[in-house]
Design a protein around this motif. Structure first.
Motif, PDB file in Angstrom:
ATOM      1  N   ARG A 138       0.842  -1.199   0.000  1.00  0.00           N
ATOM      2  CA  ARG A 138       0.000   0.000   0.000  1.00  0.00           C
ATOM      3  C   ARG A 138       0.877   1.248   0.000  1.00  0.00           C
ATOM      4  NH1 ARG A 138      -2.811  -3.474  -1.109  1.00  0.00           N
ATOM      5  NH2 ARG A 138      -4.858  -4.081  -0.282  1.00  0.00           N
ATOM      6  N   TRP A 139       0.401   2.286  -0.685  1.00  0.00           N
ATOM      7  CA  TRP A 139       1.101   3.570  -0.710  1.00  0.00           C
ATOM      8  C   TRP A 139       0.131   4.657  -0.288  1.00  0.00           C
ATOM      9  CZ3 TRP A 139       1.171   7.188  -5.341  1.00  0.00           C
ATOM     10  CH2 TRP A 139       1.916   8.337  -5.058  1.00  0.00           C
ATOM     11  N   PRO A 140       0.403   5.355   0.814  1.00  0.00           N
ATOM     12  CA  PRO A 140      -0.491   6.425   1.257  1.00  0.00           C
ATOM     13  C   PRO A 140      -0.321   7.680   0.411  1.00  0.00           C
ATOM     14  CG  PRO A 140       1.395   6.258   2.736  1.00  0.00           C
ATOM     15  CD  PRO A 140       1.529   5.139   1.753  1.00  0.00           C
ATOM     16  N   VAL A 141      -1.229   7.895  -0.515  1.00  0.00           N
ATOM     17  CA  VAL A 141      -1.159   9.058  -1.397  1.00  0.00           C
ATOM     18  C   VAL A 141      -1.717  10.280  -0.676  1.00  0.00           C
ATOM     19  CG1 VAL A 141      -1.835   9.981  -3.638  1.00  0.00           C
ATOM     20  CG2 VAL A 141      -1.529   7.523  -3.350  1.00  0.00           C
ATOM     21  N   PRO A 142      -0.999  11.399  -0.663  1.00  0.00           N
ATOM     22  CA  PRO A 142      -1.499  12.619  -0.020  1.00  0.00           C
ATOM     23  C   PRO A 142      -2.450  13.379  -0.964  1.00  0.00           C
ATOM     24  CG  PRO A 142       0.751  12.939  -0.759  1.00  0.00           C
ATOM     25  CD  PRO A 142       0.391  11.528  -1.097  1.00  0.00           C
ATOM     26  N   PRO A 143      -3.755  13.270  -0.810  1.00  0.00           N
ATOM     27  CA  PRO A 143      -4.700  13.877  -1.765  1.00  0.00           C
ATOM     28  C   PRO A 143      -4.539  15.389  -1.907  1.00  0.00           C
ATOM     29  CG  PRO A 143      -5.824  12.322  -0.322  1.00  0.00           C
ATOM     30  CD  PRO A 143      -4.468  12.504   0.241  1.00  0.00           C
ATOM     31  N   ALA A 144      -4.282  16.093  -0.808  1.00  0.00           N
ATOM     32  CA  ALA A 144      -4.161  17.546  -0.889  1.00  0.00           C
ATOM     33  C   ALA A 144      -2.995  17.945  -1.793  1.00  0.00           C
ATOM     34  CB  ALA A 144      -3.979  18.139   0.499  1.00  0.00           C
ATOM     35  N   GLU A 145      -1.894  17.197  -1.715  1.00  0.00           N
ATOM     36  CA  GLU A 145      -0.745  17.507  -2.572  1.00  0.00           C
ATOM     37  C   GLU A 145      -1.053  17.228  -4.042  1.00  0.00           C
ATOM     38  OE1 GLU A 145       2.761  16.365   0.640  1.00  0.00           O
ATOM     39  OE2 GLU A 145       2.930  15.733  -1.448  1.00  0.00           O
ATOM     40  N   LEU A 146      -1.800  16.158  -4.285  1.00  0.00           N
ATOM     41  CA  LEU A 146      -2.168  15.861  -5.670  1.00  0.00           C
ATOM     42  C   LEU A 146      -2.917  17.037  -6.287  1.00  0.00           C
ATOM     43  CD1 LEU A 146      -3.441  12.157  -5.502  1.00  0.00           C
ATOM     44  CD2 LEU A 146      -1.263  12.970  -6.392  1.00  0.00           C
ATOM     45  N   VAL A 147      -3.823  17.594  -5.513  1.00  0.00           N
ATOM     46  CA  VAL A 147      -4.637  18.706  -6.012  1.00  0.00           C
ATOM     47  C   VAL A 147      -3.811  19.988  -6.118  1.00  0.00           C
ATOM     48  CG1 VAL A 147      -6.640  20.167  -5.554  1.00  0.00           C
ATOM     49  CG2 VAL A 147      -6.753  17.701  -5.103  1.00  0.00           C
ATOM     50  N   ALA A 148      -3.144  20.341  -5.022  1.00  0.00           N
ATOM     51  CA  ALA A 148      -2.422  21.610  -4.988  1.00  0.00           C
ATOM     52  C   ALA A 148      -1.291  21.658  -6.011  1.00  0.00           C
ATOM     53  CB  ALA A 148      -1.862  21.850  -3.583  1.00  0.00           C
ATOM     54  N   ASN A 149      -0.674  20.503  -6.281  1.00  0.00           N
ATOM     55  CA  ASN A 149       0.449  20.460  -7.223  1.00  0.00           C
ATOM     56  C   ASN A 149       0.055  19.941  -8.599  1.00  0.00           C
ATOM     57  OD1 ASN A 149       2.362  21.427  -5.331  1.00  0.00           O
ATOM     58  ND2 ASN A 149       2.542  19.387  -4.441  1.00  0.00           N
ATOM     59  N   ASP A 150      -1.238  19.668  -8.769  1.00  0.00           N
ATOM     60  CA  ASP A 150      -1.748  19.217 -10.075  1.00  0.00           C
ATOM     61  C   ASP A 150      -0.944  18.021 -10.597  1.00  0.00           C
ATOM     62  OD1 ASP A 150      -3.351  19.118 -12.274  1.00  0.00           O
ATOM     63  OD2 ASP A 150      -2.520  20.892 -13.262  1.00  0.00           O
ATOM     64  N   ILE A 151      -0.752  17.030  -9.711  1.00  0.00           N
ATOM     65  CA  ILE A 151       0.031  15.841 -10.042  1.00  0.00           C
ATOM     66  C   ILE A 151      -0.887  14.767 -10.622  1.00  0.00           C
ATOM     67  CG2 ILE A 151       1.426  13.959  -9.104  1.00  0.00           C
ATOM     68  CD1 ILE A 151       2.916  16.576  -9.125  1.00  0.00           C
ATOM     69  N   THR A 152      -0.418  14.093 -11.646  1.00  0.00           N
ATOM     70  CA  THR A 152      -1.136  12.963 -12.227  1.00  0.00           C
ATOM     71  C   THR A 152      -0.411  11.678 -11.859  1.00  0.00           C
ATOM     72  OG1 THR A 152      -1.872  14.275 -14.121  1.00  0.00           O
ATOM     73  CG2 THR A 152      -1.937  11.881 -14.362  1.00  0.00           C
ATOM     74  N   VAL A 153      -1.147  10.736 -11.293  1.00  0.00           N
ATOM     75  CA  VAL A 153      -0.604   9.415 -10.968  1.00  0.00           C
ATOM     76  C   VAL A 153      -1.421   8.377 -11.721  1.00  0.00           C
ATOM     77  CG1 VAL A 153      -0.109   7.718  -9.165  1.00  0.00           C
ATOM     78  CG2 VAL A 153       0.125  10.161  -8.669  1.00  0.00           C
ATOM     79  N   SER A 154      -0.749   7.560 -12.516  1.00  0.00           N
ATOM     80  CA  SER A 154      -1.483   6.553 -13.278  1.00  0.00           C
ATOM     81  C   SER A 154      -0.705   5.257 -13.332  1.00  0.00           C
ATOM     82  CB  SER A 154      -1.752   7.054 -14.708  1.00  0.00           C
ATOM     83  OG  SER A 154      -0.541   7.172 -15.432  1.00  0.00           O
ATOM     84  N   GLY A 155      -1.438   4.159 -13.465  1.00  0.00           N
ATOM     85  CA  GLY A 155      -0.815   2.874 -13.732  1.00  0.00           C
ATOM     86  C   GLY A 155      -0.757   2.659 -15.231  1.00  0.00           C
ATOM     87  N   SER A 156       0.130   1.778 -15.653  1.00  0.00           N
ATOM     88  CA  SER A 156       0.239   1.448 -17.072  1.00  0.00           C
ATOM     89  C   SER A 156       0.490  -0.048 -17.189  1.00  0.00           C
ATOM     90  CB  SER A 156       1.376   2.230 -17.732  1.00  0.00           C
ATOM     91  OG  SER A 156       1.523   1.854 -19.093  1.00  0.00           O
ATOM     92  N   TYR A 157      -0.494  -0.778 -17.712  1.00  0.00           N
ATOM     93  CA  TYR A 157      -0.374  -2.215 -17.891  1.00  0.00           C
ATOM     94  C   TYR A 157      -0.068  -2.511 -19.352  1.00  0.00           C
ATOM     95  CZ  TYR A 157      -1.457  -7.186 -17.402  1.00  0.00           C
ATOM     96  OH  TYR A 157      -1.388  -8.560 -17.384  1.00  0.00           O
TER      97      TYR A 157
END
Length: 383
Positions: A299-318
């Motif tokens: 498990r990886w604890p993603v910080p939601p506020a940082e995702l929004v404030a920094n406009d970060i995109t996190v995606s998987g690629s299969y």
């Protein structure tokens, strides 16, 4: 009617440490292909961490199982309904035999095919059941619908992609997984642009393929990160501009080198620590593409506020978020044109099928790049 072939079979249960003696070459029975299936003479197969992860238990699969999924060969026989390939055709295997009918396939996402996923998880072919049996007549499971660590394989017709006559099958064997996954993540998932900075975390076969893809699209700088010095040396040989050891300072170093963080980060290590470091190495507006397959319990604890404030995109690629029937021929063409030297991913030697367990041990120990099995080789290591 069936044939008896040599194949590398994984048996037993995973322990605290990998036991490579659980993989042995056995004589197994192979059924004839059904109407929508093909029989392929396997020429070359490559060792991949996805094979290793079944042995370690990081990717639970039903056992016993004939391993191998990254390979190339020549069609020997086809079922009555098969029209896309004929006997004698050189082919690359793909481990997602897309059905073309499920919702994912209709949406243009064939690597997420429901039928293929169900068959791969069950260790069966997409049409259901097994085509492999051991000397006692007991079923042997298929790895990702392929089971290429064998002299021959019966697979769904959608599991093979034709390549031009005269194609070097040793190099072609790399296209179905390492290249499709690593280069595909760069081309399809992240769509890296000219001059954008990128860091690759984990420089095994897939990560090194990503480095080749980044070089092909003109990314700059390309930063390679790994725990093994040999992997970093290979990454520099293949086009990385900078190689950094994986430690607590890596993300800060990347942010310093790129003037605030990388535009793109690719995680190809299958490690939560690598995911976290890759995320912290991004600039505002950056994109993290996760390619490595970590243990399902991770498990990886993603910080939601940082995702929004920094406009970060996190995606998987299969499988490179791609379309294998489109992408594999394109990668082969780019290789032929000298723009994607994927042959350099492979070790300069090949091993015979009898040494598959030793090869997996070397991969686990950190061998840089791909070890290729010459299925037709006998006895001593092939030149």
């Amino acid at each position: 009617m069936n044939a008896t072939i040599s194949a590398a079979v994984l048996r037993g249960e995973p322990g605290a440490e990998p036991d490579f003696a659980r993989v042995s070459v056995e004589q197994v029975h192979l059924d004839e292909p059904r109407d929508d299936e093909v029989l392929v003479d396997v020429h070359f197969a490559s060792l991949c961490h996805s094979d290793l992860s079944v042995l370690t238990g990081d990717r639970p699969r039903p056992l016993p199982m004939v391993l191998g999924h990254e390979a190339a060969g020549v069609v020997a026989r086809t079922g009555r309904s098969v029209t896309e390939v004929r006997p004698g055709a050189p082919v690359v295997f793909t481990y997602v035999a897309s059905c073309g009918r499920c919702g994912f396939c209709r949406d243009g996402r064939p690597v997420l095919c429901s039928r293929a996923h169900a068959g791969n998880t069950a260790g069966e072919l997409p049409a259901g059941g097994h085509r492999l049996r051991d000397a006692n007549g007991e079923p042997v499971h298929h790895h990702l619908g392929v089971s290429a660590f064998a002299e021959r394989a019966v697979v769904d017709a959608a599991s093979v992609i034709p390549v031009p006559a005269g194609t070097d099958l040793r190099t072609a064997s790399l296209l179905g997984c390492a290249v499709s996954t690593g280069v595909g993540a760069v081309f399809n998932a992240a769509q890296v642009g000219l001059g954008e900075s990128a860091a690759v975390f984990g420089c095994g076969g897939v990560g090194l393929a990503a480095v080749l893809g980044l070089r092909a699209v003109g990314a700059a700088p390309i930063i390679a990160v790994d725990r093994h010095d040999a992997h970093l040396e290979r990454a520099l040989e293949l086009g990385a501009d900078l190689a950094l050891p994986a430690d607590e300072s890596t993300a800060d170093r990347i942010r310093e080198v790129t003037g605030g963080g990388a535009h793109h980060a690719f995680e190809a290590a299958g490690s939560v620590a690598a995911v976290e470091s890759a995320y912290r190495a991004l600039r505002r507006g950056g994109r993290l593409t996760v390619v490595g397959l970590a243990n399902p319990a991770s498990r990886w604890p993603v910080p939601p506020a940082e995702l929004v404030a920094n406009d970060i995109t996190v995606s998987g690629s299969y499988l490179g978020s791609g379309v294998p029937r489109r992408d594999v021929p394109r990668f082969a063409h780019l290789h032929g044109a000298g723009r994607l030297p994927v042959d350099r991913l492979a070790a300069p030697f090949s091993i015979p099928l009898s040494e598959v367990a030793e090869g997996m041990a070397r991969l686990h120990a950190g061998f840089p790049g791909r070890i290729v099995i010459d299925i037709a080789a006998r006895g001593a290591r092939a030149a």
